[in-house]
Scaffold this active site. Structure first.
Site, mmCIF file in Angstrom:
data_model
loop_
_atom_site.group_PDB
_atom_site.id
_atom_site.type_symbol
_atom_site.label_atom_id
_atom_site.label_comp_id
_atom_site.label_asym_id
_atom_site.label_seq_id
_atom_site.Cartn_x
_atom_site.Cartn_y
_atom_site.Cartn_z
ATOM 1 C CE LYS A 43 -6.461 -0.501 4.384
ATOM 2 N NZ LYS A 43 -7.839 -0.908 3.553
ATOM 3 N NE ARG B 228 -3.612 -2.281 2.879
ATOM 4 C CZ ARG B 228 -3.437 -3.339 3.401
ATOM 5 N NH1 ARG B 228 -2.166 -3.416 4.021
ATOM 6 N NH2 ARG B 228 -4.153 -4.363 3.533
ATOM 7 C CG HIS C 247 -4.543 1.141 -4.390
ATOM 8 N ND1 HIS C 247 -4.019 0.888 -3.227
ATOM 9 C CD2 HIS C 247 -5.769 0.234 -4.374
ATOM 10 C CE1 HIS C 247 -4.735 -0.213 -2.497
ATOM 11 N NE2 HIS C 247 -5.716 -0.489 -3.300
ATOM 12 C CE1 TYR D 277 -6.296 -6.397 -6.900
ATOM 13 C CE2 TYR D 277 -6.818 -7.415 -4.894
ATOM 14 C CZ TYR D 277 -6.612 -6.346 -5.415
ATOM 15 O OH TYR D 277 -6.590 -5.131 -4.800
ATOM 16 N NE ARG E 206 -2.798 -3.219 -1.494
ATOM 17 C CZ ARG E 206 -2.477 -4.029 -0.669
ATOM 18 N NH1 ARG E 206 -1.064 -4.564 -0.532
ATOM 19 N NH2 ARG E 206 -3.380 -4.977 0.130
ATOM 20 C CG HIS F 206 -5.925 -8.634 0.928
ATOM 21 N ND1 HIS F 206 -5.970 -8.910 -0.404
ATOM 22 C CD2 HIS F 206 -5.977 -7.167 0.848
ATOM 23 C CE1 HIS F 206 -5.981 -8.084 -1.030
ATOM 24 N NE2 HIS F 206 -5.848 -6.647 -0.268
#
Length: 328
Positions: free
Chosen positions: A208, A184, A275, A310, A278, A301
């Protein structure tokens, strides 16, 4: 009549409706009690202080849970917008009022409305869990159906075109780092030179939820990163720095701008951001046969479903599969 006197009169009048009392005696007693307090009337045109206080408590709790400053700022922005529209105590806010609030954003995409609802669900869910509320008014509100749009990744040809369009060591290093690691923007922005493990061609990033994970550099990324760092004359600890003095850590906006410049040099008419790199990392690795669980871990994730989006095969990959496995 000041706020205290108004309150005293309203309460005395209400009591007199319930039981026969001497209103003047009740007022005198209430007056003695209210002298111990500072009473302020909440006007219909201002946000109720109870809602403001609860928002601050919620954000403080989320900060302790490790939410990033960017996420906290986003929560604050959304909750402030809500509080200015629904100016009540939290226990008086109804499901219908929240629906009306969300329905007032007809000009926004469903994804934006869904984000607003997500913040409100988090807020009211926390209030209920902390027993400020007996019932969560957002429970019955279902999020809008998600717009089924695939993440916009670059093709291999477009990626090569970007590489060839880089005019400086700095540009090429930025591009290769973003693509090879799948990080990110915030994760790359926070990297320092000392974070790079040259022996393993990897580094650890904080993602995150304040979760740490290891990401890896390709041989191309390591080669261009070394070239970039060897030509730097500053003593900044940051991995990515400004071009001009005083040298300092390049902002997230600065990194975005640099990728935009590369895209413009390449003549690509689509919008390309960090992004996008990514998305490209995720899509190309999965289309090349990578295990989805491994890609999930590399991307950081928490939910496998996030990585699954994806895993849509490209038309080219579908043609290859058809040609390879069709029994003639």
């Amino acid at each position: 009549m000041n706020a205290g006197e108004q309150l005293m009169s309203d309460v005395a009048a209400y009591i007199s409706e319930l039981v026969p009392v001497n209103i003047e005696q009740v007022k005198n007693k209430l007056s003695m009690i209210l002298t111990k307090y500072h009473v302020k009337k909440v006007e219909k045109t201002e946000v109720h202080p109870d809602l403001t206080d609860k928002i601050q408590l919620f954000l403080s709790a989320k900060k302790l849970e490790g939410l990033s400053p960017v996420t906290l700022d986003s929560y604050l922005l959304e909750l402030n917008t809500f509080s200015k529209k629904v100016m009540k105590r939290v226990e008086d806010i109804t499901t219908a009022e929240i629906r009306v609030f969300l329905g007032s954003f007809e000009h926004l995409k469903l994804s934006s409305v869904s984000r607003k609802l997500s913040v409100l669900k988090s807020f009211f869910g926390w209030l209920t869990a902390e027993e400020f509320l007996q019932r969560d008014p957002t429970t019955k509100i279902k999020p809008p159906k998600k717009e089924k749009r695939l993440p916009k990744a670059l093709s291999i040809e477009e990626l090569e075109l970007l590489r060839e369009s880089c005019k400086t060591n700095r540009q090429r290093a930025f591009l290769e780092i973003l693509y090879a690691t799948g990080c990110r923007l915030s994760e790359v922005h926070a990297l320092n030179k000392s974070d790079i493990n040259y022996r393993t061609s990897s580094c650890r990033v904080i993602g995150k939820g304040n979760k740490e994970r290891e990401v890896y550099f390709s041989p191309k990324a390591m080669y261009h990163l070394r070239k970039y760092l060897m030509n730097r004359t500053d003593d900044s600890e940051a991995l990515m720095v400004t071009e001009r003095k005083p040298y300092r850590r390049l902002s997230q906006r600065g990194i975005q701008r640099e990728i935009g410049i590369i895209a413009k040099q390449a003549g690509l008419d689509k919008k390309i951001s960090p992004h996008t790199m990514r998305h490209t990392f995720a899509t190309l690795t999965l289309n090349n046969g990578a295990d989805i669980a491994a890609v999930q871990a590399l991307l950081g994730h928490e939910d496998p479903a996030t990585t699954q989006i994806y895993a849509q095969l490209t038309e080219e990959k579908k043609r290859e599969t058809h040609k390879k496995y069709l029994v003639m």
